[in-house]
Design an enzyme around this catalytic site. Structure first.
Site, mmCIF file in Angstrom:
data_model
loop_
_atom_site.group_PDB
_atom_site.id
_atom_site.type_symbol
_atom_site.label_atom_id
_atom_site.label_comp_id
_atom_site.label_asym_id
_atom_site.label_seq_id
_atom_site.Cartn_x
_atom_site.Cartn_y
_atom_site.Cartn_z
ATOM 1 N N LYS A 1 47.055 79.528 25.197
ATOM 2 C CA LYS A 1 45.940 78.784 24.594
ATOM 3 C C LYS A 1 46.087 78.690 23.083
ATOM 4 C CE LYS A 1 42.225 79.049 27.986
ATOM 5 N NZ LYS A 1 40.844 79.486 28.248
ATOM 6 N N LYS B 1 49.480 71.066 41.186
ATOM 7 C CA LYS B 1 48.146 71.338 41.709
ATOM 8 C C LYS B 1 47.144 70.304 41.212
ATOM 9 C CE LYS B 1 45.286 75.085 41.335
ATOM 10 N NZ LYS B 1 44.947 76.416 40.847
ATOM 11 N N LYS C 1 41.739 69.297 36.775
ATOM 12 C CA LYS C 1 40.946 68.424 35.907
ATOM 13 C C LYS C 1 41.695 68.091 34.625
ATOM 14 C CE LYS C 1 38.734 72.685 34.570
ATOM 15 N NZ LYS C 1 37.768 73.659 35.016
#
Ligand code: TRP
Length: 335
Positions: free
Chosen positions: A117, A199, A202
């Site tokens: 991140k 996968k 979103k």
């Protein structure tokens, strides 16, 4: 002790960082309702974790409320499960701070999620992103949870939680239950409709690849019509050679409770057009009652508020007991 019921306790946190997908419904959420028979379940909307990445406030509010409603609509009975919003229970921030002081810089530096991140958000590598695992440890340890259902990406965080708990217990005696990760019975692993090797997510760049749980039927049907298949024109399960068709079969199988043989027979001699339309329809029908119930719950703001307030109260009672013990152990004066 803390646990009034004799059932073992589960705690799970879900970040309201995006809209819920068909993949998360079929892979996980769908199976949660049944857990309440066997376990004392706590489900928390981890809004405090979500602000480690910059959020649009109105969007965060909308997603948090929508998800509370959606989980109930998916069968999580708020009487049988404790459903709450993390920021409503101040003990999370309070224990989070204490645990920050029992978590090492070196350990946090090794967390793969922090490395990922911080590489992705170079303009906002904030301290919360770094200490995130200590807050997550607080989430879990406050409830003396036995089991923490997590996907693979969160296993390292459960590991560090166990380390922190053991370290604290080593100094002060048995304060925390050391939790185990819980890998639920495999739900379906749903892949992207546009790139079936990865996968359904979103964060997929191609929005046609991802179907949302509360999406409008016409949009769902359109996405299934566009789903990537192959040139064989035969509905047959072969994960390796036919990932697109196999993924659609998997989805259809979960929606209709039919096995792959029955699906192959049903579409023998049909083209992919018919097949994709049928899968789209099946998904629309599966999601319809959930979407309608979510909308109904969202329309009555006062009733929904009563539900999450009650959840926060129940959660606070349990969390407060653990926090009180911890404060005493570390030497804080009782107010
Ligand atoms: N970190 C988890 C995730 O991003 C969410 C989370 C927060 C969580 N607190 C938790 C999961 C406690 C399990 C237990 O998916």
């Amino acid at each position: 002790m803390e646990n009034e019921t004799l059932k073992r306790r589960i705690l799970s946190g879900i970040q309201p960082s995006g809209d819920l997908t068909l993949g998360s419904y079929l892979g996980a959420i769908r199976n949660w309702a049944a857990l309440a028979d066997e376990y004392d379940c706590f489900y928390m909307l981890a809004d405090m974790h979500t602000i480690t990445v910059r959020q649009e406030p109105a969007e965060l509010r909308r997603r948090t409320l929508t998800q509370v409603a959606a989980y109930i609509a998916c069968g999580l009975d708020p009487q049988k499960n404790t459903l709450f919003i993390q920021s409503h229970v101040p003990a999370h921030a309070q224990l989070g701070w204490v645990l920050d002081c029992y978590t090492m810089f070196g350990e946090l530096s090794r967390m793969t999620q922090f490395k990922d991140k911080s590489a992705k958000n170079t303009d906002n590598v904030n301290a919360g992103l770094f200490t995130y695992p200590a807050l997550m440890a607080a989430d879990i340890l406050l409830y003396q949870a036995d089991l923490v259902p997590v996907g693979g990406d969160q296993k390292q965080h459960v590991e560090i939680c166990r380390d922190i708990a053991a370290r604290f217990n080593g100094i002060y005696g048995n304060v925390f239950k050391v939790p185990e990760p819980y890998i639920p019975k495999v739900g379906a692993r749903i892949m992207s409709l546009s790139s079936p090797e990865s996968k359904m997510s979103k964060s997929d760049k191609d929005q046609n690849g991802c179907v949302y749980m509360l999406e409008k039927p016409e949009d769902i049907l359109r996405k299934f019509k566009k789903a990537v298949t192959d040139s064989e024109a035969c509905v047959r399960y072969d994960q390796k050679e036919k990932p697109g068709v196999s993924n659609l079969m998997q989805i259809y199988s979960v929606c209709t409770n039919r096995d792959f043989d029955a699906i192959e027979a049903e579409f023998a001699g049909h083209g992919y057009g018919d097949f994709k339309a049928a899968v789209g329809e099946a998904v629309v029908e599966l999601l319809r009652p959930i979407r309608e119930e979510t909308e109904r719950l969202l329309a009555d703001k006062a009733a929904l508020q009563a539900i999450y307030r009650d959840g926060a109260e129940r959660a606070s009672r349990v969390a407060g007991r653990t926090l009180g013990k911890v404060y005493k152990k570390v030497g804080f004066i009782d107010r």
